[in-house]
Enzyme design. Structure first.
Site, PDB file in Angstrom:
ATOM      1  N   GLY A  12      36.727 -53.176  15.119  1.00  0.00           N
ATOM      2  CA  GLY A  12      36.252 -53.538  13.601  1.00  0.00           C
ATOM      3  C   GLY A  12      37.429 -52.713  13.059  1.00  0.00           C
ATOM      4  O   GLY A  12      38.607 -52.180  13.721  1.00  0.00           O
ATOM      5  N   ALA A  14      39.059 -49.763  12.528  1.00  0.00           N
ATOM      6  CA  ALA A  14      38.550 -47.911  12.653  1.00  0.00           C
ATOM      7  C   ALA A  14      39.482 -48.753  14.046  1.00  0.00           C
ATOM      8  O   ALA A  14      40.828 -47.825  14.087  1.00  0.00           O
ATOM      9  CB  ALA A  14      37.176 -47.589  12.433  1.00  0.00           C
ATOM     10  N   ALA A  47      33.345 -57.919   5.350  1.00  0.00           N
ATOM     11  CA  ALA A  47      33.361 -56.937   3.984  1.00  0.00           C
ATOM     12  C   ALA A  47      33.829 -57.474   3.236  1.00  0.00           C
ATOM     13  O   ALA A  47      35.057 -58.145   3.175  1.00  0.00           O
ATOM     14  CB  ALA A  47      34.291 -55.798   3.625  1.00  0.00           C
ATOM     15  N   GLU A 116      33.523 -50.788  -9.103  1.00  0.00           N
ATOM     16  CA  GLU A 116      32.186 -51.461  -8.597  1.00  0.00           C
ATOM     17  C   GLU A 116      31.578 -50.152  -9.329  1.00  0.00           C
ATOM     18  O   GLU A 116      32.167 -48.890  -9.337  1.00  0.00           O
ATOM     19  CB  GLU A 116      32.526 -51.155  -6.923  1.00  0.00           C
ATOM     20  CG  GLU A 116      32.955 -52.622  -6.578  1.00  0.00           C
ATOM     21  CD  GLU A 116      33.737 -52.880  -4.728  1.00  0.00           C
ATOM     22  OE1 GLU A 116      32.425 -51.681  -4.039  1.00  0.00           O
ATOM     23  OE2 GLU A 116      34.185 -53.584  -4.868  1.00  0.00           O
ATOM     24  N   HIS A 236      22.056 -51.692  -0.103  1.00  0.00           N
ATOM     25  CA  HIS A 236      22.800 -52.514  -1.346  1.00  0.00           C
ATOM     26  C   HIS A 236      22.149 -52.769  -1.841  1.00  0.00           C
ATOM     27  O   HIS A 236      20.892 -54.093  -1.508  1.00  0.00           O
ATOM     28  CB  HIS A 236      24.016 -53.861  -0.076  1.00  0.00           C
ATOM     29  CG  HIS A 236      24.839 -54.159  -1.099  1.00  0.00           C
ATOM     30  ND1 HIS A 236      25.057 -54.288  -1.963  1.00  0.00           N
ATOM     31  CD2 HIS A 236      26.010 -54.020  -0.898  1.00  0.00           C
ATOM     32  CE1 HIS A 236      25.790 -54.848  -2.659  1.00  0.00           C
ATOM     33  NE2 HIS A 236      27.091 -54.722  -2.150  1.00  0.00           N
ATOM     34  N   ARG A 283      24.923 -46.975  -6.140  1.00  0.00           N
ATOM     35  CA  ARG A 283      23.563 -47.534  -5.493  1.00  0.00           C
ATOM     36  C   ARG A 283      22.304 -47.594  -4.866  1.00  0.00           C
ATOM     37  O   ARG A 283      21.709 -48.507  -5.124  1.00  0.00           O
ATOM     38  CB  ARG A 283      24.221 -48.559  -3.725  1.00  0.00           C
ATOM     39  CG  ARG A 283      25.335 -49.528  -3.194  1.00  0.00           C
ATOM     40  CD  ARG A 283      25.943 -49.352  -2.314  1.00  0.00           C
ATOM     41  NE  ARG A 283      27.212 -50.428  -1.994  1.00  0.00           N
ATOM     42  CZ  ARG A 283      27.752 -50.554  -1.633  1.00  0.00           C
ATOM     43  NH1 ARG A 283      28.194 -50.512  -0.633  1.00  0.00           N
ATOM     44  NH2 ARG A 283      29.068 -51.252  -2.035  1.00  0.00           N
ATOM     45  N   HIS A 344      22.534 -51.579   4.466  1.00  0.00           N
ATOM     46  CA  HIS A 344      23.775 -51.893   4.503  1.00  0.00           C
ATOM     47  C   HIS A 344      24.598 -50.685   5.084  1.00  0.00           C
ATOM     48  O   HIS A 344      25.513 -51.427   5.881  1.00  0.00           O
ATOM     49  CB  HIS A 344      24.026 -52.157   2.786  1.00  0.00           C
ATOM     50  CG  HIS A 344      25.689 -52.664   2.883  1.00  0.00           C
ATOM     51  ND1 HIS A 344      25.889 -54.375   2.847  1.00  0.00           N
ATOM     52  CD2 HIS A 344      26.813 -52.241   1.754  1.00  0.00           C
ATOM     53  CE1 HIS A 344      27.244 -53.760   2.734  1.00  0.00           C
ATOM     54  NE2 HIS A 344      27.509 -52.878   1.964  1.00  0.00           N
ATOM     55  N   ARG A 379      27.118 -43.704  -0.291  1.00  0.00           N
ATOM     56  CA  ARG A 379      28.547 -43.891  -0.222  1.00  0.00           C
ATOM     57  C   ARG A 379      28.953 -44.270  -1.043  1.00  0.00           C
ATOM     58  O   ARG A 379      27.929 -45.089  -1.145  1.00  0.00           O
ATOM     59  CB  ARG A 379      28.678 -44.491   1.431  1.00  0.00           C
ATOM     60  CG  ARG A 379      30.081 -45.320   0.761  1.00  0.00           C
ATOM     61  CD  ARG A 379      30.307 -45.979   2.267  1.00  0.00           C
ATOM     62  NE  ARG A 379      29.737 -46.946   2.534  1.00  0.00           N
ATOM     63  CZ  ARG A 379      30.067 -48.568   2.192  1.00  0.00           C
ATOM     64  NH1 ARG A 379      30.925 -48.529   1.512  1.00  0.00           N
ATOM     65  NH2 ARG A 379      29.217 -48.970   2.122  1.00  0.00           N
TER      66      ARG A 379
HETATM   67  C1  SIN Z   1      30.050 -54.646  -1.922  1.00  0.00           C
HETATM   68  O1  SIN Z   1      30.839 -55.672  -1.772  1.00  0.00           O
HETATM   69  O2  SIN Z   1      29.341 -54.785  -2.595  1.00  0.00           O
HETATM   70  C2  SIN Z   1      30.101 -53.879  -0.560  1.00  0.00           C
HETATM   71  C3  SIN Z   1      31.306 -53.014  -0.345  1.00  0.00           C
HETATM   72  C4  SIN Z   1      31.357 -51.647  -0.114  1.00  0.00           C
HETATM   73  O3  SIN Z   1      29.879 -51.868   1.561  1.00  0.00           O
HETATM   74  O4  SIN Z   1      31.946 -51.002  -0.023  1.00  0.00           O
END
Ligand code: SIN
Length: 507
Positions: A12, A14, A47, A116, A236, A283, A344, A379
């Site tokens: 990924g 990282a 993502a 977000e 999520h 979230r 998630h 997070r």
């Molecule tokens: C999203 O697009 O909602 C996921 C992004 C994330 O997990 O930070």
């Protein structure tokens, strides 16, 4: 390949970014990346949202991003780490742009910054709704141009090898399945970096791909690494509800940032009852509010309502989400989209310091498998790709500077494996895997605290799995992955139990 200076496990953001950074800085070092499937098969590839970075210092500031992160983490973040990550973000972002990653701009050439949940400002850089795929594509292209990096697909690492040296555990190599030649093999390495992603597949409902079986956590814990905060699995709030789907398709949080509402069966918004930020609360809050609504209504989902939004604009921001919805007969401009919270992201993981070092000498962990102190309990959206970049950079700096003091462990004559790897044992594991996923999902949904019952069941599944190994005397990749899932599930339950016991003592 019998030896490499640096072994990176996982492909990924990282792992790939770390390989590039070391590969460029130290062309004299050999770097191998092992990935258990095809290179693109990672959480990064899926993502949608993007990367949270402060780029507009008039409206926004590092301090605001720091405060948003701390608030979202519920008092469990390491403030020094949060500051380091957020201050480093612009530099890491520029490195991504330098290798060709493109992020959306508006008509006047200014970043088109998304919003977000939990963010007090627009600060998410994104590439439409396929940010991860854009990043992964450019990282892979760059890797291919660096001659000191070897990318090994279909190589599943079973365990890292350790030796005790001056009283400290030292990481010296790894056992792995070469899935192409169906052989178990051994590689020596001076340094190993785990970047194996998360463990979403432990749950029945998840956005994570099938490969997300928590391998790095299981490997690290068997080697004696400290694992922390695994009870903090992030759900999520807006996965697209489709019965018996695994993984669930994600509807990015950016869609709510764009103005979508969450509504119940009566088409009423309800998140405001729990938080004045409504759909743009963090979230944990949004997911809990939805779960409560689902429980009250008896309906297995609520809805995302995008019908009031400018559809042309919506489509240009979210083409892949719109196209996916269409494949199942849903049109966001006129239909309500059924959504449900699903597992998630793993906020905890292998404990590392600011240089990405674990407590085991020469073993580093970066990305979702690590626990850096950035996320705390929950997070902040789009902080994970950022964390992966920053800690990949930190690891690369430390490795490049210190590797010359390390040498390969002596060759071990015992390490010969002649037995071929067995192909598949699907039915056997599928039954157990489904049971584990259902049990873990129920555990989170119901707040079940019958820890003993769950731990006993995990233990008996483990015994049955080991029993199969002894009976057939052959290992399969499914056996390895399922054993890892059981190990990680056990850690999650134990961390929950410790938290519950601790709070019982406190009150
Ligand atoms: C999203 O697009 O909602 C996921 C992004 C994330 O997990 O930070």
């Amino acid at each position: 390949m019998k030896k490499t200076d640096i072994l990176i496990i996982g492909s990924g953001i990282a792992g790939l970014f770390c390989a590039i950074k070391i590969g460029k800085k130290r062309p004299d070092l050999s770097i191998a990346i092992m990935t258990k499937d095809k290179v693109k098969n990672s959480n990064t590839q899926l993502a949608q949202g993007g990367i949270a970075v402060v780029t507009d210092c008039i409206e926004d500031s590092f301090e605001q991003h720091i405060q948003d992160t701390l608030k979202s983490g519920g008092g469990l973040c390491d403030e020094e780490v949060v500051k380091m990550v957020i201050h480093q973000a612009p530099e890491r972002l520029n490195e991504l742009i330098d290798i060709g990653v493109s992020f959306d701009k508006n008509k006047s050439g200014i970043w088109n910054l998304g919003l977000e949940g939990g963010h007090s400002q627009h600060r998410i850089l994104h590439h439409k709704d396929i940010s991860g795929a854009e990043i992964e594509k450019n990282l892979i292209e760059t890797i291919k141009q660096l001659s000191n990096i070897t990318l090994l697909e279909d190589h599943l690492v079973i365990d890292v090898d350790t030796k005790k040296n001056n009283g400290r555990i030292n990481c010296t190599g790894a056992f792995y399945c070469d899935k192409i030649n169906k052989k178990v093999k051994y590689i020596r390495a001076k340094t190993i970096v785990l970047s194996t992603g998360g463990c979403g597949q432990i749950f029945k409902n998840t956005t994570n791909p099938e490969i997300a079986t928590g391998d790095g956590i299981a490997i690290a814990s068997r080697a004696g690494a400290v694992i922390k905060d695994m009870q903090y699995i992030q759900f999520h709030p807006t996965a697209l509800y489709e019965e018996n789907k695994n993984p669930f398709f994600l509807i990015s949080e950016a869609v709510r940032g764009f103005g979508a509402h969450i509504v119940n069966e009566d088409q009423k918004r309800f998140i405001f009852k729990d938080d004045i930020r409504g759909e743009l609360a963090t979230r944990d809050i949004v997911s809990q509010a939805i779960s409560k609504e689902i429980e009250m209504s008896g309906n297995p989902y609520v809805y995302l309502d995008c019908r009031h939004l400018d559809f042309e604009e919506f489509y240009s921001h979210f083409p892949s989400i719109t196209e996916y919805c269409k494949t199942i007969g849903l049109h966001p401009e006129k239909d309500l989209i059924p959504i449900v919270p699903v597992a998630h992201y793993q906020c905890g993981g292998i404990n590392v310091n600011k240089k990405s070092q674990t407590n085991i000498k020469n073993l580093y962990a970066i990305g979702e498998c690590s626990r850096t102190g950035l996320h705390g309990k929950n997070r902040l959206a789009s902080n994970s790709l950022l964390e992966a970049l920053v800690f990949a950079h930190q690891a690369s700096e430390h490795i490049a500077k210190n590797i010359d003091d390390l040498s390969f462990a002596p060759k071990d004559a015992m390490l010969q494996f002649d037995e071929p790897l067995m192909d598949k044992d699907s039915n056997y594991f599928m039954k157990f895997k489904k049971e584990l996923q259902t049990m873990m999902t129920f555990f989170y949904a119901s707040n079940d605290s019958d820890f003993v019952k769950i731990l006993n069941r995990i233990e008996s599944m483990k015994m049955a799995t080991v029993g199969l190994l002894f009976k057939k005397k052959k290992i399969t990749t499914q056996l390895i992955e399922f054993t890892n899932m059981l190990t990680v599930a056990k850690i999650i339950i134990e961390h929950h139990k410790t938290k519950v016991l601790k709070s019982a003592v406190m009150y």
